[in-house]
Design an enzyme around this catalytic site. Structure first.
Site, mmCIF file in Angstrom:
data_model
loop_
_atom_site.group_PDB
_atom_site.id
_atom_site.type_symbol
_atom_site.label_atom_id
_atom_site.label_comp_id
_atom_site.label_asym_id
_atom_site.label_seq_id
_atom_site.Cartn_x
_atom_site.Cartn_y
_atom_site.Cartn_z
ATOM 1 C CB SER A 188 9.819 -17.935 98.526
ATOM 2 O OG SER A 188 8.442 -17.834 98.185
ATOM 3 C CE1 TYR B 85 10.902 -15.874 93.899
ATOM 4 C CE2 TYR B 85 9.088 -17.253 94.657
ATOM 5 C CZ TYR B 85 9.992 -16.235 94.876
ATOM 6 O OH TYR B 85 9.989 -15.572 96.076
#
Length: 257
Positions: free
Chosen positions: A140, A153
């Site tokens: 990401s 995350y």
């Protein structure tokens, strides 16, 4: 082979995509199938698995469970081996301050997003050595930027980038390429939930939070799951044969989070 020909994967690739029944994973699985690959996916969403395009085989599997991953590879190798493994499974994790996150929630996010990728890579490496294949890890832009209130995350995605670069060094001498794709703000239900949660945390509306997010993207737009699939296809094509150890953002240039 011409440059144009080098941009398409060779037909008949044997491809495994984790979390391949929805979102980015499904877009990748469909793209490989359309390019002539034989595709196997896993997912925990049995309803989505039941309506996969004809010809895509599947396993119900949770990458946080070792027994599931073992079974996944037992079933995936019915393709006759693997040429491409797409390590896509992941979760958004909590939206909360670091002092509000409990140990169980933190560990669950890391176990799926990072340890799950290890479990898949551990099983995939011998097969990819045999085929001199490609391991693609989905990270990401949160794996290159700080992300307030999304620390589990972000930490897991920075870990995925480190895993990718280390495995590229380790497996490269044996002909295996390893790359990470770093999606930005990808249109779909997952980002909608993230925006909703961050808006609630900030005490602003969904629309305000969405515009604030897009203001940090130089192209002022979200990317589509098919954009990520296109990068996966390119990296598996002859034209990507010398790309390894890279963390490649497909994000319309996210400058901050």
């Amino acid at each position: 082979m011409s440059v144009v020909e080098s941009l398409s994967p060779r037909p008949g690739l044997r491809v495994l995509v984790t979390a391949g029944a929805n979102g980015i994973g499904l877009a990748i699985a469909r793209a490989f199938q359309e390019a002539g690959a034989r595709v196997h996916v896993c997912d925990i969403d049995t309803q989505a698995l039941a309506v996969l395009p004809d010809g895509i085989t599947h396993t119900v599997a949770d990458v946080s469970r070792e027994a599931d991953v073992v079974r996944l590879f037992q079933e995936a190798v019915r393709l006759g081996g693997l040429d491409v493994v797409v390590n896509n499974a992941g979760i958004a994790g909590p939206t909360a301050g670091i002092d509000e996150i409990d140990d169980k929630t933190w560990a669950h996010t890391i176990d799926i997003n990072l340890n799950g990728q290890y479990r898949v890579a551990h099983r995939a490496a011998p097969l990819l050595r045999d085929s001199q294949g490609l391991l693609l890890n989905l990270a990401s832009v949160a794996g290159r930027l700080g992300f307030a209130y999304r620390t589990p995350y972000a930490a897991s995605k920075w870990g995925v980038v480190g895993l990718t670069k280390s495995l590229a060094c380790e497996l490269g001498p044996e002909g295996v390429r390893v790359n990470a794709i770093l999606p930005g703000i990808v249109r779909g239900p997952r980002i909608e939930k993230v925006i909703e949660d961050r808006a609630a945390k900030r005490g602003i509306s969904y629309a305000e939070m969405e515009q604030e997010n897009l203001a940090k993207v130089s192209m002022r737009r979200m990317v589509e799951p098919t954009d990520i699939a296109a990068m996966a296809l390119f990296l598996s094509a002859p034209g990507g044969a010398n790309i390894s150890g890279q963390a490649l953002s497909v994000c319309a240039n996210v400058e901050s989070l």
